[in-house]
Design a protein around this motif. Structure first.
Motif, mmCIF file in Angstrom:
data_model
loop_
_atom_site.group_PDB
_atom_site.id
_atom_site.type_symbol
_atom_site.label_atom_id
_atom_site.label_comp_id
_atom_site.label_asym_id
_atom_site.label_seq_id
_atom_site.Cartn_x
_atom_site.Cartn_y
_atom_site.Cartn_z
ATOM 1 N N ALA A 128 -5.311 3.516 -14.744
ATOM 2 C CA ALA A 128 -5.999 4.708 -14.283
ATOM 3 C C ALA A 128 -7.426 4.345 -13.878
ATOM 4 C CB ALA A 128 -5.988 5.778 -15.373
ATOM 5 N N TRP A 129 -8.156 5.337 -13.364
ATOM 6 C CA TRP A 129 -9.497 5.086 -12.836
ATOM 7 C C TRP A 129 -10.417 4.454 -13.876
ATOM 8 C CZ3 TRP A 129 -12.651 4.152 -9.097
ATOM 9 C CH2 TRP A 129 -14.013 4.348 -9.272
ATOM 10 N N PRO A 203 1.290 -12.979 4.930
ATOM 11 C CA PRO A 203 0.126 -13.587 5.582
ATOM 12 C C PRO A 203 -1.164 -12.827 5.293
ATOM 13 C CG PRO A 203 1.974 -13.403 7.114
ATOM 14 C CD PRO A 203 2.357 -12.631 5.900
ATOM 15 N N ALA A 204 -2.263 -13.573 5.225
ATOM 16 C CA ALA A 204 -3.580 -12.960 5.082
ATOM 17 C C ALA A 204 -3.980 -12.302 6.391
ATOM 18 C CB ALA A 204 -4.605 -14.020 4.688
ATOM 19 N N ASN A 205 -4.891 -11.330 6.303
ATOM 20 C CA ASN A 205 -5.396 -10.708 7.530
ATOM 21 C C ASN A 205 -6.511 -11.568 8.122
ATOM 22 O OD1 ASN A 205 -7.747 -10.138 6.087
ATOM 23 N ND2 ASN A 205 -7.580 -7.914 6.276
ATOM 24 N N GLY A 206 -7.193 -11.051 9.122
ATOM 25 C CA GLY A 206 -8.207 -11.836 9.819
ATOM 26 C C GLY A 206 -9.387 -12.234 8.966
ATOM 27 N N TYR A 207 -9.573 -11.573 7.821
ATOM 28 C CA TYR A 207 -10.667 -11.930 6.914
ATOM 29 C C TYR A 207 -10.187 -12.788 5.742
ATOM 30 C CZ TYR A 207 -13.633 -8.457 9.268
ATOM 31 O OH TYR A 207 -14.371 -7.762 10.192
ATOM 32 N N GLY A 208 -8.925 -13.236 5.792
ATOM 33 C CA GLY A 208 -8.410 -14.060 4.714
ATOM 34 C C GLY A 208 -8.059 -13.292 3.465
ATOM 35 N N LEU A 209 -7.753 -11.992 3.602
ATOM 36 C CA LEU A 209 -7.434 -11.129 2.471
ATOM 37 C C LEU A 209 -5.940 -10.831 2.437
ATOM 38 C CD1 LEU A 209 -10.378 -8.600 2.910
ATOM 39 C CD2 LEU A 209 -10.298 -10.613 1.412
ATOM 40 N N TYR A 210 -5.377 -10.791 1.242
ATOM 41 C CA TYR A 210 -3.947 -10.582 1.058
ATOM 42 C C TYR A 210 -3.665 -9.196 0.477
ATOM 43 C CZ TYR A 210 -3.639 -15.656 1.625
ATOM 44 O OH TYR A 210 -3.726 -16.932 2.120
ATOM 45 N N ASP A 211 -2.540 -8.635 0.912
ATOM 46 C CA ASP A 211 -2.037 -7.371 0.344
ATOM 47 C C ASP A 211 -3.000 -6.211 0.506
ATOM 48 O OD1 ASP A 211 0.397 -8.423 -0.463
ATOM 49 O OD2 ASP A 211 -0.337 -9.018 -2.420
ATOM 50 N N MET A 212 -3.836 -6.230 1.535
ATOM 51 C CA MET A 212 -4.656 -5.053 1.812
ATOM 52 C C MET A 212 -3.780 -3.894 2.265
ATOM 53 S SD MET A 212 -7.820 -5.836 1.133
ATOM 54 C CE MET A 212 -8.684 -4.417 1.788
ATOM 55 N N ILE A 213 -2.578 -4.228 2.734
ATOM 56 C CA ILE A 213 -1.603 -3.237 3.158
ATOM 57 C C ILE A 213 -0.329 -3.462 2.352
ATOM 58 C CG2 ILE A 213 -0.212 -2.378 5.096
ATOM 59 C CD1 ILE A 213 -3.253 -1.857 5.314
ATOM 60 N N GLY A 214 0.258 -2.394 1.822
ATOM 61 C CA GLY A 214 1.507 -2.511 1.085
ATOM 62 C C GLY A 214 1.326 -3.115 -0.298
ATOM 63 N N ASN A 215 2.439 -3.378 -0.957
ATOM 64 C CA ASN A 215 2.521 -3.880 -2.328
ATOM 65 C C ASN A 215 2.079 -2.790 -3.300
ATOM 66 O OD1 ASN A 215 3.398 -5.702 -4.177
ATOM 67 N ND2 ASN A 215 1.799 -7.218 -3.831
ATOM 68 N N VAL A 216 0.762 -2.574 -3.473
ATOM 69 C CA VAL A 216 0.292 -1.478 -4.327
ATOM 70 C C VAL A 216 -0.848 -0.740 -3.631
ATOM 71 C CG1 VAL A 216 0.962 -2.520 -6.529
ATOM 72 C CG2 VAL A 216 -1.310 -3.020 -5.576
ATOM 73 N N TRP A 217 -0.897 0.569 -3.853
ATOM 74 C CA TRP A 217 -2.090 1.323 -3.506
ATOM 75 C C TRP A 217 -3.258 0.756 -4.298
ATOM 76 C CZ3 TRP A 217 -2.742 5.116 0.093
ATOM 77 C CH2 TRP A 217 -1.619 5.799 0.571
ATOM 78 N N GLU A 218 -4.488 0.955 -3.790
ATOM 79 C CA GLU A 218 -5.656 0.433 -4.478
ATOM 80 C C GLU A 218 -6.715 1.519 -4.647
ATOM 81 O OE1 GLU A 218 -7.021 -3.168 -2.629
ATOM 82 O OE2 GLU A 218 -5.029 -4.073 -2.632
ATOM 83 N N TRP A 219 -7.243 1.605 -5.870
ATOM 84 C CA TRP A 219 -8.306 2.569 -6.173
ATOM 85 C C TRP A 219 -9.572 2.238 -5.385
ATOM 86 C CZ3 TRP A 219 -7.669 6.883 -9.000
ATOM 87 C CH2 TRP A 219 -6.653 6.951 -9.962
ATOM 88 N N GLY A 264 -11.039 15.216 -11.549
ATOM 89 C CA GLY A 264 -11.187 14.944 -10.137
ATOM 90 C C GLY A 264 -10.190 13.936 -9.611
ATOM 91 N N ARG A 265 -10.230 13.772 -8.292
ATOM 92 C CA ARG A 265 -9.338 12.859 -7.604
ATOM 93 C C ARG A 265 -10.153 11.828 -6.830
ATOM 94 N NH1 ARG A 265 -6.028 16.980 -4.040
ATOM 95 N NH2 ARG A 265 -8.151 17.733 -3.741
ATOM 96 N N LYS A 266 -9.741 10.587 -6.915
ATOM 97 C CA LYS A 266 -10.357 9.512 -6.150
ATOM 98 C C LYS A 266 -9.464 9.160 -4.965
ATOM 99 C CE LYS A 266 -14.016 8.338 -8.728
ATOM 100 N NZ LYS A 266 -15.411 8.178 -8.224
ATOM 101 N N VAL A 267 -10.048 8.489 -3.975
ATOM 102 C CA VAL A 267 -9.293 8.010 -2.821
ATOM 103 C C VAL A 267 -8.608 6.697 -3.181
ATOM 104 C CG1 VAL A 267 -9.421 7.230 -0.426
ATOM 105 C CG2 VAL A 267 -10.932 9.069 -1.225
ATOM 106 N N ILE A 268 -7.326 6.592 -2.852
ATOM 107 C CA ILE A 268 -6.627 5.312 -2.918
ATOM 108 C C ILE A 268 -6.268 4.893 -1.491
ATOM 109 C CG2 ILE A 268 -5.794 5.526 -5.281
ATOM 110 C CD1 ILE A 268 -3.104 6.497 -4.208
#
Length: 308
Positions: A128-129, A203-219, A264-268
């Motif tokens: 949780a948050w 594959p990583a995105n253009g900034y070398g970051l993994y799983d920014m899309i899919g796998n898990v939502w992120e807080w 309250g609610r946070k953005v994921i």
């Protein structure tokens, strides 16, 4: 971590979901961001060092939840349970189950274990948050803002639907962990995973970051707003660009469906392995969703940032 140079980009999208509008010009300053979501291995180190007990491991107080059914004041968390046949997609209770004994160590319930399932390099879930905030403080980091997360997820691509371009599966190649087939009963697992996957599986995105899309939502650290206001209405002196936006307020994020509960609610951000073509096409940088800060699930994790 990867360093992301500051810059200006078009945040949001049109043509998908109304809460992603309007498209607005946003600038973020330079920051560092975790290369992957925080894994079970990393979260275990935090727990070992601090003795932290997550929200999913603490029984809810009935005084804080008027109308709680008898017998529900038991520790647990929400676990996805696929249906056996098509169901109405406007009723998420068909596939979400509050499972007693589910927590980050036992992701599918008390009879499961991150040890037995070899999930140490999968993103930690059932946090949780306040759990992710505690981890970030311990690590000397912070949670990303919604703008920072979206800027990083785009990987330098401007105005594209996905983190890698405008085609979900270019030449049939799976670029992220999401649901293939008809949600919530028929997952063809073309990507090789029914639930979460180890970080760096795609594959990583253009900034070398993994799983920014899919796998898990992120807080993220931002409070939820149904629709971000246009720049001139919210920041009349900002001309056409908003600098380092910090999202809404606790007042705007309160759940209007439950006015008696001031949680309250946070953005994921980023979508998860449960996003599908026929349901919740939010495996995109611009996608956003609200999440109650006291809630943990089997498809929400997080990553951290350090600001320059």
């Amino acid at each position: 971590m990867r360093q992301i140079e500051g810059g200006t980009f078009s945040m949001g999208s049109v043509g998908w979901y109304p809460e992603e509008t309007p498209v607005r010009r946003v600038r973020v300053d330079s920051f560092w961001i975790d290369e992957t979501p925080v894994t079970n291995r990393q979260f275990a180190a935090f727990v070992a060092a601090t003795g932290h007990v997550t929200a999913a491991q603490i029984a809810p107080d009935p005084k804080l939840y008027p109308g709680m059914l008898p017998g529900m004041d038991v520790a647990g968390s929400l676990v996805f349970s696929p249906t056996s046949q098509p169901v109405a997609l406007d009723d998420f209770s068909q596939w979400w189950r509050f499972t007693f004994g589910a927590d980050w160590r036992h992701p599918y319930g008390p009879n499961s274990s991150v040890d037995d399932l070899d999930l140490w390099d999968h993103p930690v879930v059932h946090v949780a948050w306040h759990d992710v905030s505690a981890y970030a403080s311990w690590a000397g980091k912070d949670l990303p803002t919604e703008a920072e997360h979206e800027f990083a997820a785009r990987g330098g691509l401007e105005g594209r639907d996905f983190a890698w371009g405008d085609e979900l599966a270019p030449d049939g190649r799976m670029m992220a962990n999401y649901w293939q087939g008809l949600f919530p009963f028929a997952n063809t697992c073309d990507d090789g995973w029914e639930r979460t996957s180890p970080v760096r599986s795609y594959p990583a995105n253009g900034y070398g970051l993994y799983d920014m899309i899919g796998n898990v939502w992120e807080w993220t650290r931002d409070w939820w707003e149904d629709n971000p206001a246009p720049p001139r209405k919210k920041h009349p002196q900002a001309c056409c660009t908003i600098s380092n936006p910090r999202g809404g307020t606790i007042k705007s994020s309160l759940d209007r469906d439950q006015p008696g509960i001031r949680i309250g609610r946070k953005v994921i951000k980023g979508g998860s392995h449960l996003c599908a073509a026929n349901y919740c096409q939010r495996y995109r940088p611009a996608a956003r969703h609200p999440e109650m800060i006291d809630t943990s699930t089997s498809h929400i994790g997080f990553r951290c940032v350090v600001r320059a």
